[in-house]
Design a protein around this motif. Structure first.
Motif, PDB file in Angstrom:
ATOM      1  N   MET A 115       0.842  -1.207   0.000  1.00 42.47           N
ATOM      2  CA  MET A 115       0.000   0.000   0.000  1.00 42.47           C
ATOM      3  C   MET A 115       0.875   1.255   0.000  1.00 42.47           C
ATOM      4  O   MET A 115       0.574   2.233  -0.688  1.00 42.47           O
ATOM      5  CB  MET A 115      -0.941   0.007   1.205  1.00 42.47           C
ATOM      6  N   GLY A 116       1.970   1.228   0.762  1.00 43.90           N
ATOM      7  CA  GLY A 116       2.904   2.345   0.759  1.00 43.90           C
ATOM      8  C   GLY A 116       3.535   2.544  -0.601  1.00 43.90           C
ATOM      9  O   GLY A 116       3.701   3.681  -1.074  1.00 43.90           O
ATOM     10  N   ARG A 117       3.859   1.453  -1.234  1.00 44.21           N
ATOM     11  CA  ARG A 117       4.446   1.502  -2.580  1.00 44.21           C
ATOM     12  C   ARG A 117       3.462   2.110  -3.572  1.00 44.21           C
ATOM     13  O   ARG A 117       3.826   2.966  -4.389  1.00 44.21           O
ATOM     14  CB  ARG A 117       4.850   0.087  -3.006  1.00 44.21           C
ATOM     15  N   ARG A 118       2.205   1.688  -3.487  1.00 43.58           N
ATOM     16  CA  ARG A 118       1.181   2.266  -4.373  1.00 43.58           C
ATOM     17  C   ARG A 118       1.013   3.758  -4.124  1.00 43.58           C
ATOM     18  O   ARG A 118       0.841   4.541  -5.059  1.00 43.58           O
ATOM     19  CB  ARG A 118      -0.148   1.535  -4.196  1.00 43.58           C
ATOM     20  N   GLY A 119       1.073   4.163  -2.863  1.00 45.95           N
ATOM     21  CA  GLY A 119       0.966   5.579  -2.534  1.00 45.95           C
ATOM     22  C   GLY A 119       2.100   6.386  -3.146  1.00 45.95           C
ATOM     23  O   GLY A 119       1.889   7.488  -3.675  1.00 45.95           O
ATOM     24  N   LEU A 120       3.315   5.845  -3.078  1.00 41.00           N
ATOM     25  CA  LEU A 120       4.464   6.525  -3.689  1.00 41.00           C
ATOM     26  C   LEU A 120       4.325   6.583  -5.212  1.00 41.00           C
ATOM     27  O   LEU A 120       4.671   7.590  -5.839  1.00 41.00           O
ATOM     28  CB  LEU A 120       5.768   5.831  -3.297  1.00 41.00           C
ATOM     29  N   HIS A 121       3.808   5.500  -5.804  1.00 42.78           N
ATOM     30  CA  HIS A 121       3.542   5.507  -7.249  1.00 42.78           C
ATOM     31  C   HIS A 121       2.584   6.638  -7.601  1.00 42.78           C
ATOM     32  O   HIS A 121       2.776   7.349  -8.588  1.00 42.78           O
ATOM     33  CB  HIS A 121       2.895   4.182  -7.684  1.00 42.78           C
ATOM     34  N   GLU A 126       1.541  11.870 -10.028  1.00 44.65           N
ATOM     35  CA  GLU A 126       1.015  13.235  -9.953  1.00 44.65           C
ATOM     36  C   GLU A 126       2.105  14.259 -10.246  1.00 44.65           C
ATOM     37  O   GLU A 126       1.887  15.223 -10.985  1.00 44.65           O
ATOM     38  CB  GLU A 126       0.410  13.489  -8.572  1.00 44.65           C
ATOM     39  N   LEU A 127       3.289  14.038  -9.688  1.00 42.80           N
ATOM     40  CA  LEU A 127       4.398  14.960  -9.916  1.00 42.80           C
ATOM     41  C   LEU A 127       4.825  14.941 -11.383  1.00 42.80           C
ATOM     42  O   LEU A 127       5.070  15.998 -11.981  1.00 42.80           O
ATOM     43  CB  LEU A 127       5.577  14.603  -9.007  1.00 42.80           C
ATOM     44  N   LEU A 128       4.878  13.762 -11.973  1.00 43.09           N
ATOM     45  CA  LEU A 128       5.246  13.659 -13.387  1.00 43.09           C
ATOM     46  C   LEU A 128       4.228  14.384 -14.263  1.00 43.09           C
ATOM     47  O   LEU A 128       4.600  15.140 -15.169  1.00 43.09           O
ATOM     48  CB  LEU A 128       5.377  12.185 -13.783  1.00 43.09           C
ATOM     49  N   CYS A 129       2.949  14.188 -13.984  1.00 48.33           N
ATOM     50  CA  CYS A 129       1.900  14.887 -14.747  1.00 48.33           C
ATOM     51  C   CYS A 129       2.049  16.402 -14.596  1.00 48.33           C
ATOM     52  O   CYS A 129       1.928  17.144 -15.576  1.00 48.33           O
ATOM     53  CB  CYS A 129       0.514  14.449 -14.282  1.00 48.33           C
ATOM     54  N   GLU A 130       2.312  16.840 -13.375  1.00 50.03           N
ATOM     55  CA  GLU A 130       2.482  18.269 -13.109  1.00 50.03           C
ATOM     56  C   GLU A 130       3.679  18.835 -13.873  1.00 50.03           C
ATOM     57  O   GLU A 130       3.597  19.895 -14.485  1.00 50.03           O
ATOM     58  CB  GLU A 130       2.675  18.469 -11.603  1.00 50.03           C
ATOM     59  N   LEU A 138      -0.837  13.046 -20.396  1.00 45.52           N
ATOM     60  CA  LEU A 138      -0.741  11.633 -19.992  1.00 45.52           C
ATOM     61  C   LEU A 138      -1.985  11.255 -19.218  1.00 45.52           C
ATOM     62  O   LEU A 138      -2.571  12.101 -18.550  1.00 45.52           O
ATOM     63  CB  LEU A 138       0.429  11.427 -19.014  1.00 45.52           C
ATOM     64  N   ASP A 139      -2.341   9.985 -19.239  1.00 48.45           N
ATOM     65  CA  ASP A 139      -3.338   9.538 -18.277  1.00 48.45           C
ATOM     66  C   ASP A 139      -2.584   9.084 -17.026  1.00 48.45           C
ATOM     67  O   ASP A 139      -1.356   8.957 -17.020  1.00 48.45           O
ATOM     68  CB  ASP A 139      -4.249   8.452 -18.845  1.00 48.45           C
ATOM     69  N   PHE A 140      -3.322   8.884 -15.944  1.00 47.18           N
ATOM     70  CA  PHE A 140      -2.696   8.602 -14.656  1.00 47.18           C
ATOM     71  C   PHE A 140      -1.929   7.281 -14.669  1.00 47.18           C
ATOM     72  O   PHE A 140      -0.824   7.195 -14.125  1.00 47.18           O
ATOM     73  CB  PHE A 140      -3.756   8.602 -13.552  1.00 47.18           C
ATOM     74  N   GLU A 141      -2.485   6.241 -15.290  1.00 46.61           N
ATOM     75  CA  GLU A 141      -1.798   4.940 -15.322  1.00 46.61           C
ATOM     76  C   GLU A 141      -0.507   5.009 -16.131  1.00 46.61           C
ATOM     77  O   GLU A 141       0.485   4.386 -15.773  1.00 46.61           O
ATOM     78  CB  GLU A 141      -2.725   3.840 -15.856  1.00 46.61           C
ATOM     79  N   THR A 142      -0.504   5.776 -17.209  1.00 48.59           N
ATOM     80  CA  THR A 142       0.727   5.961 -17.977  1.00 48.59           C
ATOM     81  C   THR A 142       1.777   6.646 -17.115  1.00 48.59           C
ATOM     82  O   THR A 142       2.942   6.232 -17.083  1.00 48.59           O
ATOM     83  CB  THR A 142       0.456   6.773 -19.261  1.00 48.59           C
ATOM     84  N   ALA A 143       1.372   7.672 -16.388  1.00 49.11           N
ATOM     85  CA  ALA A 143       2.302   8.391 -15.515  1.00 49.11           C
ATOM     86  C   ALA A 143       2.839   7.473 -14.418  1.00 49.11           C
ATOM     87  O   ALA A 143       4.024   7.531 -14.086  1.00 49.11           O
ATOM     88  CB  ALA A 143       1.614   9.613 -14.906  1.00 49.11           C
ATOM     89  N   ARG A 144       1.999   6.604 -13.844  1.00 46.55           N
ATOM     90  CA  ARG A 144       2.450   5.674 -12.802  1.00 46.55           C
ATOM     91  C   ARG A 144       3.523   4.735 -13.351  1.00 46.55           C
ATOM     92  O   ARG A 144       4.538   4.482 -12.713  1.00 46.55           O
ATOM     93  CB  ARG A 144       1.281   4.835 -12.260  1.00 46.55           C
ATOM     94  N   ARG A 145       3.286   4.215 -14.520  1.00 52.11           N
ATOM     95  CA  ARG A 145       4.245   3.268 -15.116  1.00 52.11           C
ATOM     96  C   ARG A 145       5.536   3.976 -15.526  1.00 52.11           C
ATOM     97  O   ARG A 145       6.622   3.418 -15.377  1.00 52.11           O
ATOM     98  CB  ARG A 145       3.594   2.559 -16.292  1.00 52.11           C
ATOM     99  N   THR A 148       7.653   4.335 -12.499  1.00 54.75           N
ATOM    100  CA  THR A 148       8.377   3.090 -12.228  1.00 54.75           C
ATOM    101  C   THR A 148       9.672   3.046 -13.031  1.00 54.75           C
ATOM    102  O   THR A 148      10.728   2.682 -12.510  1.00 54.75           O
ATOM    103  CB  THR A 148       7.513   1.858 -12.583  1.00 54.75           C
ATOM    104  N   LEU A 149       9.606   3.451 -14.290  1.00 51.10           N
ATOM    105  CA  LEU A 149      10.808   3.444 -15.135  1.00 51.10           C
ATOM    106  C   LEU A 149      11.808   4.502 -14.689  1.00 51.10           C
ATOM    107  O   LEU A 149      13.020   4.270 -14.744  1.00 51.10           O
ATOM    108  CB  LEU A 149      10.420   3.639 -16.602  1.00 51.10           C
ATOM    109  N   VAL A 150      11.324   5.639 -14.231  1.00 56.58           N
ATOM    110  CA  VAL A 150      12.221   6.676 -13.697  1.00 56.58           C
ATOM    111  C   VAL A 150      12.987   6.109 -12.504  1.00 56.58           C
ATOM    112  O   VAL A 150      14.204   6.284 -12.387  1.00 56.58           O
ATOM    113  CB  VAL A 150      11.434   7.939 -13.294  1.00 56.58           C
ATOM    114  N   CYS A 151      12.285   5.415 -11.622  1.00 52.83           N
ATOM    115  CA  CYS A 151      12.943   4.801 -10.460  1.00 52.83           C
ATOM    116  C   CYS A 151      13.959   3.751 -10.891  1.00 52.83           C
ATOM    117  O   CYS A 151      15.055   3.675 -10.323  1.00 52.83           O
ATOM    118  CB  CYS A 151      11.900   4.186  -9.518  1.00 52.83           C
ATOM    119  N   ALA A 152      13.616   2.961 -11.890  1.00 53.27           N
ATOM    120  CA  ALA A 152      14.549   1.943 -12.380  1.00 53.27           C
ATOM    121  C   ALA A 152      15.792   2.592 -12.982  1.00 53.27           C
ATOM    122  O   ALA A 152      16.904   2.145 -12.740  1.00 53.27           O
ATOM    123  CB  ALA A 152      13.867   1.049 -13.406  1.00 53.27           C
ATOM    124  N   LEU A 153      15.604   3.655 -13.750  1.00 59.18           N
ATOM    125  CA  LEU A 153      16.753   4.350 -14.324  1.00 59.18           C
ATOM    126  C   LEU A 153      17.627   4.953 -13.239  1.00 59.18           C
ATOM    127  O   LEU A 153      18.846   4.914 -13.329  1.00 59.18           O
ATOM    128  CB  LEU A 153      16.276   5.456 -15.271  1.00 59.18           C
TER     129      LEU A 153
END
Length: 157
Positions: A115-121, A126-130, A138-145, A148-153
């Motif tokens: 749940m914490g992980r989802r909250g951070l996602h 939201e920050l990426l969209c902003e 972007l739609d919200f699910e695209t921004a969430r994914r 994830t890639l930003v974190c991986a990079l």
């Protein structure tokens, strides 16, 4: 969503693998999910679909947007500073999740961590969209994914 407002390919830099199979699976799943369903509509560009070359360079997140033939259309560079706390917290939560699973922790503990992980996602999305407002819709699910890639990079640098 039309075929013109989407990503059809995502390119990440070739580099060392992520530090754990869990992190690598998370990255692979984010790419696969993005390719199945996304909304990516760069403002002022001709219709897509688009290819996205995503990398971290000189402390910035670089979104190199290309056309279907892989010709450059626009480069957007975002400072990583606003994302750093979220990325750090995300990596800590992922490590806690891996540890809890390996230790055989209770389902309740694993669910709480997730749940914490989802909250951070959600915060990252939201920050990426902003930060992309007025440049890429972007739609919200695209921004969430993409988060994830930003974190991986960021894990690879």
């Amino acid at each position: 969503m039309t075929a013109e407002q989407r990503l059809h390919r995502i390119e990440l830099p070739d580099s060392a693998p992520l530090p754990s199979p869990y992190a690598e699976a998370d990255r692979s799943q984010a790419v696969a999910d993005l390719l199945v369903s996304n909304r990516f509509d760069p403002v002022g560009l001709p219709p897509g679909p688009f290819a996205l070359h995503l990398e971290v360079r000189d402390g910035r997140l670089v979104l190199d947007i290309r056309d279907d033939a892989d010709q450059p259309l626009r480069i957007i560079a975002l400072a990583l500073g606003p994302f750093r706390r979220l990325i750090k917290d995300y990596h800590m939560v992922v490590a806690s999740h891996e540890e809890a699973v390996m230790e055989g922790s209770s389902d309740a503990r694993i669910q709480a961590i997730d749940m914490g992980r989802r909250g951070l996602h959600n915060e990252g999305a939201e920050l990426l969209c902003e930060r992309l407002k007025g440049r890429v819709a972007l739609d919200f699910e695209t921004a969430r994914r993409l988060f994830t890639l930003v974190c991986a990079l960021h894990q690879r640098i």
